[in-house]
Design a protein around this motif. Sequence first.
Motif, PDB file in Angstrom:
ATOM      1  N   ILE A 341       0.838  -1.204   0.000  1.00  6.68           N
ATOM      2  CA  ILE A 341       0.000   0.000   0.000  1.00  6.68           C
ATOM      3  C   ILE A 341       0.870   1.250   0.000  1.00  6.68           C
ATOM      4  O   ILE A 341       0.602   2.217  -0.725  1.00  6.68           O
ATOM      5  N   GLU A 344       2.262   1.923  -3.346  1.00  3.65           N
ATOM      6  CA  GLU A 344       1.233   2.308  -4.301  1.00  3.65           C
ATOM      7  C   GLU A 344       0.810   3.770  -4.164  1.00  3.65           C
ATOM      8  O   GLU A 344       0.034   4.264  -4.999  1.00  3.65           O
ATOM      9  N   GLN A 345       1.293   4.460  -3.149  1.00  2.00           N
ATOM     10  CA  GLN A 345       1.001   5.891  -3.049  1.00  2.00           C
ATOM     11  C   GLN A 345       1.820   6.700  -4.062  1.00  2.00           C
ATOM     12  O   GLN A 345       1.519   7.870  -4.310  1.00  2.00           O
ATOM     13  N   ILE A 414      -6.212  -3.235   6.243  1.00  2.00           N
ATOM     14  CA  ILE A 414      -7.170  -2.146   6.083  1.00  2.00           C
ATOM     15  C   ILE A 414      -7.763  -1.734   7.430  1.00  2.00           C
ATOM     16  O   ILE A 414      -7.987  -0.553   7.688  1.00  2.00           O
ATOM     17  N   ILE A 430      -5.346   2.254  -3.069  1.00  4.13           N
ATOM     18  CA  ILE A 430      -5.230   0.850  -2.660  1.00  4.13           C
ATOM     19  C   ILE A 430      -5.741  -0.048  -3.785  1.00  4.13           C
ATOM     20  O   ILE A 430      -6.857   0.132  -4.274  1.00  4.13           O
TER      21      ILE A 430
END
Length: 627
Positions: A341, A344-345, A414, A430
């Motif tokens: 995650i 992936e930013q 999450i 996400i």
Amino acid sequence: MRWDAQPERFGSGLNGPGAPPPADAQIPCVRTRSDSTTTPAKTTLSPAIPLPVLPLVPLASTTGGEQPPAGSPLHAGHCTKSQRFTRKGTTFLQRTGAIAALLGPLALAGCSSDLPGHTPAPTGEPLDPPAEGTAWVIREVRPITTTDPVEDDADMEAFGDLLGSASVAGLGESAHVLHQFNQMRIRLLKYLVERKGFRAIVLESGVIEGRLAERYVQGDPDVPLEDALIGGFTHGSGLYEEVRGMLDWMRTYNESQQDPGAKVHYYGMDLTADGDAPVIALKLLAPYLATVDPTYAEAELSELLALAEKANVVTEEVRRYYEGLGEDHIPGNFLDGFTSISFEQLSQDEQAALEQGIARLNERLAANEATYTSASSSEEHAWAAHAGLLASQMIRDLRSRQAHPAIVYFDENIAVLEAIYKDHLPELTIDQRHFMELDDVEAYKEYFKGRETRELALAENLAWVQSRHGKTMLYAHNFHLMKAEVDINVGDVALGKVGSRSAGEFIAERFGDDYVLIAGTMDTLLGPTGAPLPPEQWPPDFIPTSRCERCLEKSLAEAAEARGSGALLIDLRTASGEARAWLEDDIDSRWQGSFQKVSPLRAFDGVFFVGGVSPSRPYEPGDPAGE
């Protein structure tokens, strides 16, 4: 279907949607999920998809539910925050959970292991090993008098004969944090160093963190023992008396050596405590490059560091969150999700820029080796070059999980992010393909394929150590060290062979017969008095050896009784006839508290067997006995 349209998938949360857990909440140890079987639509690409706000999954209380009897090794390993101590203002968690590594339908989950889970208890009449096979085992086993590192090592010649002239000697364990395996680790290291010229040991722990433990072993007066145990190992794996015993023996041995080439060295071979965080490796490199190549450091490296920092923002927030709960690290089972995650930013262009920048950095380190070394030292440059490799290994891991996106326990990732970001969670990017159902066979296969790059990194880091020091001892879980693929069962989900190679397969490919592996296995659990633990105190998913199918452990238990020895060693390569055919088959093999199917003869060269195991002994400052 939108994720916020199916809140039953995550549960409403004990504290209400979006509410953080109470201050005394404990981190997830046992998976918490609803009975929903709704599966999200899968995509074929890996677009980054903003995720709507999700209700908070209650963080499972690790002290809730039915407890094992107090005082049993099972109780000690029930994922509790059982012991703490403070040094220099920092609180560090010390887990005493050895038998916890045997718990749970997934050994991927829980607080003690990220390895494949158990085969369900076999139904029907268990199949015994062939009589000829058991007879061969009874004839060929060699008794080992003790697992403790005593001075008399006559029985250790059995290990010497099995290992021969190997330059990489592997000793595996069927479960983590067990006293007998970790004591034998010290005993074998002592024998190999004193008798066979070995000069390094490599453990399943962080490479970068391991530098602190190595400084202690080399006698650095600025590194106290407690700092080495706390900071020199990842995920609390150093906080045991058996680790203290290993480091102290290595340091004492080194103090007696006048020749620097005769000293023994400690290394980790795994990722950092924060998982795939290239920024950690790049920060290790930064001071070195500022000295040997200041122009590059001020220009391209500073930009690369900024990108790496951005790629680690979420992971850093999560680390601080766990620190706020009193933990000293992110649970290892959740690192894949958090670091994915976090990566992936970055936009796709930024991800490519980080990947390409690290590749250029490694090319620069190689091309300028002579110049850089003349401005520093060969040792400094060797570590700088390896830090560059570590950064590339982490990027490779992150890319692998984009190609194979399913991640076990992503719901828990999450849930934690919901507690941290609350209403700002939708601002995170996400990839929904990370979510998977626990009965999704294809998703599990993808998960294991996505982790093959970690296995490759373990092998690469071991090879680097061996190139520096020659004969090297390797210690990790059998799953990582095995030379053949296992049939994986996770709970009642049978995956078979998923086509994902282990570190041991990569190591065997590189070293051939110079890599010899002795797998560690056991029969039963011991209670506080040293007697076998009564069946009513076994972990719920512990399968006794008597119920395994054609397993080698069953024959070894018979041999232990016949030979009157609690510990045995056997060279599988000498098997012939019906015994060899049996060992070439995929048969049950002890894996955590239960069994997976693998060919012992293809996966291992030898097996070290202990009749009973007990938890490793927690380290307490100022208490040499650990009591």
